[in-house]
Design a protein around this motif. Structure first.
Motif, PDB file in Angstrom:
ATOM      1  N   LEU A   1       0.832  -1.202   0.000  1.00  0.00           N
ATOM      2  CA  LEU A   1       0.000   0.000   0.000  1.00  0.00           C
ATOM      3  C   LEU A   1       0.867   1.253   0.000  1.00  0.00           C
ATOM      4  CD1 LEU A   1      -2.756  -1.061   2.566  1.00  0.00           C
ATOM      5  CD2 LEU A   1      -2.911  -1.052   0.075  1.00  0.00           C
ATOM      6  N   THR A   2       1.937   1.217   0.778  1.00  0.00           N
ATOM      7  CA  THR A   2       2.834   2.378   0.836  1.00  0.00           C
ATOM      8  C   THR A   2       3.449   2.656  -0.526  1.00  0.00           C
ATOM      9  OG1 THR A   2       3.310   1.942   3.161  1.00  0.00           O
ATOM     10  CG2 THR A   2       4.864   3.349   1.959  1.00  0.00           C
ATOM     11  N   ARG A   3       3.901   1.591  -1.205  1.00  0.00           N
ATOM     12  CA  ARG A   3       4.488   1.785  -2.536  1.00  0.00           C
ATOM     13  C   ARG A   3       3.471   2.356  -3.515  1.00  0.00           C
ATOM     14  NH1 ARG A   3       7.016  -3.277  -1.419  1.00  0.00           N
ATOM     15  NH2 ARG A   3       5.445  -4.366  -2.675  1.00  0.00           N
ATOM     16  N   ALA A   4       2.191   2.041  -3.306  1.00  0.00           N
ATOM     17  CA  ALA A   4       1.136   2.564  -4.188  1.00  0.00           C
ATOM     18  C   ALA A   4       0.636   3.932  -3.742  1.00  0.00           C
ATOM     19  CB  ALA A   4      -0.033   1.582  -4.231  1.00  0.00           C
ATOM     20  N   GLY A   5       1.246   4.498  -2.683  1.00  0.00           N
ATOM     21  CA  GLY A   5       0.849   5.834  -2.226  1.00  0.00           C
ATOM     22  C   GLY A   5      -0.352   5.843  -1.301  1.00  0.00           C
ATOM     23  N   LEU A   6      -0.653   4.714  -0.646  1.00  0.00           N
ATOM     24  CA  LEU A   6      -1.806   4.620   0.248  1.00  0.00           C
ATOM     25  C   LEU A   6      -1.338   4.378   1.683  1.00  0.00           C
ATOM     26  CD1 LEU A   6      -4.220   2.353  -1.846  1.00  0.00           C
ATOM     27  CD2 LEU A   6      -4.440   4.806  -1.463  1.00  0.00           C
ATOM     28  N   ARG A   7      -1.778   5.227   2.601  1.00  0.00           N
ATOM     29  CA  ARG A   7      -1.537   4.984   4.021  1.00  0.00           C
ATOM     30  C   ARG A   7      -2.697   4.179   4.598  1.00  0.00           C
ATOM     31  NH1 ARG A   7      -1.273  10.520   3.899  1.00  0.00           N
ATOM     32  NH2 ARG A   7      -3.044  10.557   5.347  1.00  0.00           N
ATOM     33  N   GLN A   8      -2.457   3.523   5.718  1.00  0.00           N
ATOM     34  CA  GLN A   8      -3.494   2.711   6.341  1.00  0.00           C
ATOM     35  C   GLN A   8      -4.703   3.540   6.739  1.00  0.00           C
ATOM     36  OE1 GLN A   8      -3.845  -0.441   6.612  1.00  0.00           O
ATOM     37  NE2 GLN A   8      -1.833  -1.308   6.198  1.00  0.00           N
ATOM     38  N   ASP A   9      -4.483   4.818   7.074  1.00  0.00           N
ATOM     39  CA  ASP A   9      -5.594   5.677   7.502  1.00  0.00           C
ATOM     40  C   ASP A   9      -6.181   6.490   6.353  1.00  0.00           C
ATOM     41  OD1 ASP A   9      -3.425   7.291   7.077  1.00  0.00           O
ATOM     42  OD2 ASP A   9      -3.665   8.485   8.905  1.00  0.00           O
ATOM     43  N   ALA A  10      -5.817   6.137   5.122  1.00  0.00           N
ATOM     44  CA  ALA A  10      -6.299   6.902   3.963  1.00  0.00           C
ATOM     45  C   ALA A  10      -7.792   6.684   3.748  1.00  0.00           C
ATOM     46  CB  ALA A  10      -5.524   6.495   2.712  1.00  0.00           C
ATOM     47  N   VAL A  11      -8.435   7.685   3.174  1.00  0.00           N
ATOM     48  CA  VAL A  11      -9.812   7.546   2.698  1.00  0.00           C
ATOM     49  C   VAL A  11      -9.813   7.881   1.215  1.00  0.00           C
ATOM     50  CG1 VAL A  11     -10.928   8.015   4.910  1.00  0.00           C
ATOM     51  CG2 VAL A  11     -10.398   9.905   3.387  1.00  0.00           C
ATOM     52  N   ARG A  12     -10.596   7.143   0.461  1.00  0.00           N
ATOM     53  CA  ARG A  12     -10.603   7.316  -0.986  1.00  0.00           C
ATOM     54  C   ARG A  12     -12.023   7.182  -1.541  1.00  0.00           C
ATOM     55  NH1 ARG A  12      -6.314   8.966  -0.088  1.00  0.00           N
ATOM     56  NH2 ARG A  12      -4.311   8.503  -1.114  1.00  0.00           N
ATOM     57  N   HIS A  13     -12.282   7.973  -2.579  1.00  0.00           N
ATOM     58  CA  HIS A  13     -13.462   7.746  -3.412  1.00  0.00           C
ATOM     59  C   HIS A  13     -13.137   6.604  -4.367  1.00  0.00           C
ATOM     60  CE1 HIS A  13     -15.641  11.439  -2.279  1.00  0.00           C
ATOM     61  NE2 HIS A  13     -14.440  11.989  -2.205  1.00  0.00           N
ATOM     62  N   LEU A  14     -14.068   5.686  -4.528  1.00  0.00           N
ATOM     63  CA  LEU A  14     -13.899   4.576  -5.462  1.00  0.00           C
ATOM     64  C   LEU A  14     -14.724   4.846  -6.710  1.00  0.00           C
ATOM     65  CD1 LEU A  14     -12.981   1.688  -6.237  1.00  0.00           C
ATOM     66  CD2 LEU A  14     -14.995   0.838  -5.005  1.00  0.00           C
ATOM     67  N   LEU A  15     -14.072   4.837  -7.852  1.00  0.00           N
ATOM     68  CA  LEU A  15     -14.747   4.995  -9.134  1.00  0.00           C
ATOM     69  C   LEU A  15     -14.749   3.661  -9.857  1.00  0.00           C
ATOM     70  CD1 LEU A  15     -14.353   7.761 -11.797  1.00  0.00           C
ATOM     71  CD2 LEU A  15     -13.886   5.400 -12.438  1.00  0.00           C
ATOM     72  N   VAL A  16     -15.908   3.255 -10.317  1.00  0.00           N
ATOM     73  CA  VAL A  16     -16.034   2.038 -11.130  1.00  0.00           C
ATOM     74  C   VAL A  16     -16.846   2.415 -12.362  1.00  0.00           C
ATOM     75  CG1 VAL A  16     -16.704  -0.384 -11.196  1.00  0.00           C
ATOM     76  CG2 VAL A  16     -16.021   0.645  -9.021  1.00  0.00           C
ATOM     77  N   ALA A  17     -16.338   2.062 -13.535  1.00  0.00           N
ATOM     78  CA  ALA A  17     -16.990   2.494 -14.776  1.00  0.00           C
ATOM     79  C   ALA A  17     -17.124   1.328 -15.735  1.00  0.00           C
ATOM     80  CB  ALA A  17     -16.195   3.622 -15.436  1.00  0.00           C
TER      81      ALA A  17
ATOM     82  N   GLY B   1     -24.324   3.850 -26.151  1.00  0.00           N
ATOM     83  CA  GLY B   1     -24.084   5.193 -25.692  1.00  0.00           C
ATOM     84  C   GLY B   1     -22.724   5.313 -25.061  1.00  0.00           C
ATOM     85  N   GLY B   2     -22.580   6.333 -24.195  1.00  0.00           N
ATOM     86  CA  GLY B   2     -21.304   6.569 -23.558  1.00  0.00           C
ATOM     87  C   GLY B   2     -21.122   5.737 -22.323  1.00  0.00           C
ATOM     88  N   PRO B   3     -20.077   6.063 -21.558  1.00  0.00           N
ATOM     89  CA  PRO B   3     -19.751   5.258 -20.382  1.00  0.00           C
ATOM     90  C   PRO B   3     -20.723   5.480 -19.239  1.00  0.00           C
ATOM     91  CG  PRO B   3     -18.305   7.159 -20.530  1.00  0.00           C
ATOM     92  CD  PRO B   3     -19.115   7.141 -21.796  1.00  0.00           C
ATOM     93  N   LEU B   4     -20.826   4.479 -18.386  1.00  0.00           N
ATOM     94  CA  LEU B   4     -21.605   4.564 -17.158  1.00  0.00           C
ATOM     95  C   LEU B   4     -20.615   4.519 -16.003  1.00  0.00           C
ATOM     96  CD1 LEU B   4     -24.373   4.563 -15.752  1.00  0.00           C
ATOM     97  CD2 LEU B   4     -24.322   2.062 -15.874  1.00  0.00           C
ATOM     98  N   VAL B   5     -20.609   5.564 -15.166  1.00  0.00           N
ATOM     99  CA  VAL B   5     -19.611   5.726 -14.114  1.00  0.00           C
ATOM    100  C   VAL B   5     -20.325   5.856 -12.776  1.00  0.00           C
ATOM    101  CG1 VAL B   5     -17.677   7.121 -13.274  1.00  0.00           C
ATOM    102  CG2 VAL B   5     -18.095   6.920 -15.741  1.00  0.00           C
ATOM    103  N   VAL B   6     -19.875   5.090 -11.784  1.00  0.00           N
ATOM    104  CA  VAL B   6     -20.418   5.166 -10.430  1.00  0.00           C
ATOM    105  C   VAL B   6     -19.278   5.507  -9.480  1.00  0.00           C
ATOM    106  CG1 VAL B   6     -21.589   3.921  -8.572  1.00  0.00           C
ATOM    107  CG2 VAL B   6     -22.221   3.489 -10.953  1.00  0.00           C
ATOM    108  N   VAL B   7     -19.501   6.480  -8.584  1.00  0.00           N
ATOM    109  CA  VAL B   7     -18.469   6.932  -7.661  1.00  0.00           C
ATOM    110  C   VAL B   7     -19.008   6.840  -6.238  1.00  0.00           C
ATOM    111  CG1 VAL B   7     -16.858   8.775  -7.070  1.00  0.00           C
ATOM    112  CG2 VAL B   7     -17.684   8.558  -9.421  1.00  0.00           C
ATOM    113  N   SER B   8     -18.231   6.217  -5.352  1.00  0.00           N
ATOM    114  CA  SER B   8     -18.650   6.069  -3.965  1.00  0.00           C
ATOM    115  C   SER B   8     -18.282   7.308  -3.156  1.00  0.00           C
ATOM    116  CB  SER B   8     -17.956   4.846  -3.344  1.00  0.00           C
ATOM    117  OG  SER B   8     -16.617   5.165  -2.983  1.00  0.00           O
ATOM    118  N   PRO B   9     -18.883   7.475  -1.969  1.00  0.00           N
ATOM    119  CA  PRO B   9     -18.369   8.476  -1.037  1.00  0.00           C
ATOM    120  C   PRO B   9     -16.935   8.118  -0.642  1.00  0.00           C
ATOM    121  CG  PRO B   9     -20.513   7.632  -0.330  1.00  0.00           C
ATOM    122  CD  PRO B   9     -20.038   6.740  -1.436  1.00  0.00           C
TER     123      PRO B   9
END
Length: 440
Positions: A204-220, A291-299
């Motif tokens: 996770l550290t090598r990927a730039g993520l700390r254990q306490d990180a919060v992220r929006h998740l995008l799935v398309a 049509g175009g892409p369908l994108v869903v983004v989490s909090p």
């Protein structure tokens, strides 16, 4: 499809012409294409997770590319040997068009499908093609010697096909933005997919993520066009601060914040939208096909909640046929996701409220579509009419016919236990279920 079965039909014809005719017929046979798709997906679980339409697209493209070479054996011959079969070295295998194989490798690399899984699918499809060739050539009376030569030529082509798939895969690994490929896909899979071992803190550290990180998740879901997928992949991967890749055929990204004002498009203006924009509706939407892409983004969620968020985003994308292309926040689709988890209850509710509607009756389907659009637009006749491109009086008439058929009116407060917001929800759910079940 017609296959030669009577040896007398080919009397006096060189065996190579009979083999060529069988191969040409196979290349044009939709059933053969379907069998090859099934073979690839059944032997490679990673490929089976992708949309079947995409697998079919690649198989069709490679069959079309191979058809001209394999089906022209009547002129070029099957190779050295008896029965008038000439030498075909002057048209070597490596001079053929393998653009479809290169594209398959590149797309699977971008989607994070492991190389071994790609080759399992390719080999399974090729093996099935050889089996079909043997069966049909024997039915056409081709002698074993000629059949063996044809099988060897198919093996030669299959070997070259696999080499080009590997080449396309490796080239894409170097060329994809932000080093997309197997390592990034493996990390995302371990972060997001239930049942996978979680990544170590060092990863996770090598990927730039700390254990306490919060992220929006995008799935398309970019749609079935591989070219559109590549354009959208490059666009999303270039957004600031992302950890991005492809997972099971879906574009997946982790973002520290939603980049307000950024455009989501595929480079040609199709299906574009800003964060927070969408097709403004569901249920009676036109769907995402073509049509175009369908994108869903989490909090923004902590890393420990990413797996749950990914499962919900995937379930939201599964509603794709009823959603317009665009960008949706996951919470916008909360009711649809929750109700989709109770299909049996929805079917019972539909049977109770809409028992007198016949799914085979086109007018009854018009009534249901109108009623659903009416509820989607806050029971406003003018907005419903504008959405359906019809006159408000037509909407009013169809709602009146629904009242005659069901005994309840959607234009007034619903009686009894169906009154208020719950009553509206029950009708919306029943109409949605009825329309979806009738289209199966």
């Amino acid at each position: 499809m017609t296959v030669l079965t009577d040896v007398t039909e080919r009397s006096g014809r060189p065996d190579r012409e009979t083999v060529a005719e069988v191969l040409r017929a196979m290349a044009a046979d939709a059933d053969v294409q379907g069998q090859l798709v099934h073979a690839a997906r059944s032997h490679s679980p990673e490929v089976a997770r992708l949309a079947e339409a995409e697998t079919h697209w690649h198989v069709t493209a490679m069959i079309n590319a191979a058809g001209a070479w394999l089906g022209d054996l009547g002129e070029r011959g099957l190779g050295t040997g008896d029965n008038g079969m000439g030498d075909s070295d002057e048209l070597g295998i490596d001079t053929q068009d393998f653009a479809a194989a290169l594209l398959l490798g590149a797309d699977r690399a971008a989607q994070g499908v492991p190389m071994t899984a790609v080759l399992r699918g390719v080999q399974a499809a090729h093996t099935r093609a050889v089996e079909i060739t043997v069966d049909r050539c024997r039915s056409a009376g081709v002698p074993d010697a000629a059949l063996l030569t044809a099988v060897l030529r198919l093996k030669e082509y299959g070997d070259a096909l696999q080499r080009h798939v590997v080449h396309g895969y490796r080239a894409a690994e170097w060329d994809t933005p932000r080093a997309l490929g197997e390592p990034r896909a493996r990390l995302l899979r371990r972060l997001l997919v239930e049942g996978e071992p979680p990544p170590a803190a060092e990863e996770l550290t090598r990927a730039g993520l700390r254990q306490d990180a919060v992220r929006h998740l995008l799935v398309a879901h970019p749609g079935g066009d591989p070219a559109r997928t590549r354009r959208l992949t490059h666009r999303l991967a270039a957004l600031r601060g992302c950890l991005f890749g492809m997972l099971d055929g879906r574009l997946v990204g982790l973002y520290p914040r939603l980049p307000a004002g950024e455009r989501i498009d595929d480079g040609e203006g199709e299906g574009e939208g800003e964060w927070g924009e969408n097709g403004s509706g569901s249920g009676s939407g036109s769907g995402t096909e073509g049509g175009g892409p369908l994108v869903v983004v989490s909090p923004a969620v902590p890393l420990d909640d990413l797996r749950a968020a990914y499962g919900l985003c995937v379930r939201a994308l599964d509603r794709g046929p009823s959603l317009r292309p665009g960008v949706y926040e996951l919470t916008e689709l909360a009711a649809e996701i929750a109700l989709a988890d109770q299909p049996l209850l929805g079917a019972w509710l539909s049977a109770r409220l809409l028992a007198d509607l016949d799914p085979r009756d086109d007018f009854h389907r018009q009534i249901a579509v109108t009623a659903l659009a009416f509820l989607d637009h806050g029971r406003r006749l003018d907005r419903t009419a504008a959405t359906l491109f019809t006159h408000p009086n037509t909407v009013r008439y169809r709602l009146a016919r629904l009242q005659q058929l069901t005994g309840e009116s959607l234009t007034d407060d619903l009686p009894g236990i169906s009154s208020g917001p719950l009553g509206t929800l029950h009708w919306w759910w029943a109409l949605r279920t009825w329309l979806e079940s009738g289209s199966d």
